[in-house]
Design a protein around this motif. Structure first.
Motif: not given
Length: 204
Positions: A97-107
């Motif tokens: 759900s990270l729509g404001w990019g560029p973005a990625e989760g840290l896990g």
């Protein structure tokens, strides 16, 4: 190796919750949101610009990410351009759900992800106001610099800079400057585990 810089708006009694607006974070009934705004002046803005540098990526908790995702894409100007262009690494259980990019989760293993990101190539990494990421960075000795914007306010309640347990740590003061509004801009570098001692017998 990338530099990780933590930037915090903090009250005199250690609160970092909702400095920017009344509705920013009302967890636990916090009713003092926006406490930093009356003391923000040109010197504080210049300190933030200097801490960001000309190019940076962001390390964000999910709440900060969501607040900023609702605001910055609709703004214009140099700060908006920098934040919108930055890659965002986000502590979240909902990376889809990270729509404001560029973005990625840290896990799931945030420390492992932060260690890997720091070891790679790229611009400086800036952390804003996360009571989840900040303690992990300090405890794992991954932070290179801590910029404390200390506001002349005592709030009595609210999320502290270390809402989660962190290893006791010393910081070396690199520079300190007082803004005309009363905000004190302190820049520190982590200096290892906190030491202890005693004043007993020191006057003998």
């Amino acid at each position: 190796m990338r530099t990780i810089r933590i930037i915090e708006h903090i009250s005199l009694d250690g609160v970092i919750q909702a400095p920017g607006g009344p509705d920013e974070d009302v967890d636990s009934g916090f009713a003092h949101g926006g406490w930093a705004f009356p003391h923000f002046d040109e010197a504080v803005g210049e300190a933030i610009d200097a801490a960001h540098g000309t190019r940076f990526d962001l390390l964000l908790g999910r709440r900060t990410y969501d607040i900023w995702a609702d605001y910055w894409p609709h703004q214009t100007g140099p700060m908006a351009d920098q934040l919108n262009a930055a890659r965002k690494y986000v502590a979240t259980s909902r990376p889809e759900s990270l729509g404001w990019g560029p973005a990625e989760g840290l896990g799931a293993d945030i420390v492992a992800s932060l260690t890997k990101i720091k070891a790679g190539d790229g611009p400086d990494l800036v952390v804003w106001g996360s009571s989840t990421i900040t303690p992990a960075l300090i405890e794992q000795q991954l932070a290179d610099e801590v910029v404390m914007l200390v506001f002349p306010v005592m709030l009595g309640c609210g999320k502290r800079i270390f809402s989660h347990p962190a290893a006791p740590t010393e910081l070396s003061l690199i520079s300190s400057k007082a803004a005309g509004s009363g905000v004190v801009i302190n820049i520190y570098k982590p200096a290892g585990p906190a030491r202890t001692g005693t004043f007993a017998g020191s006057a003998e």
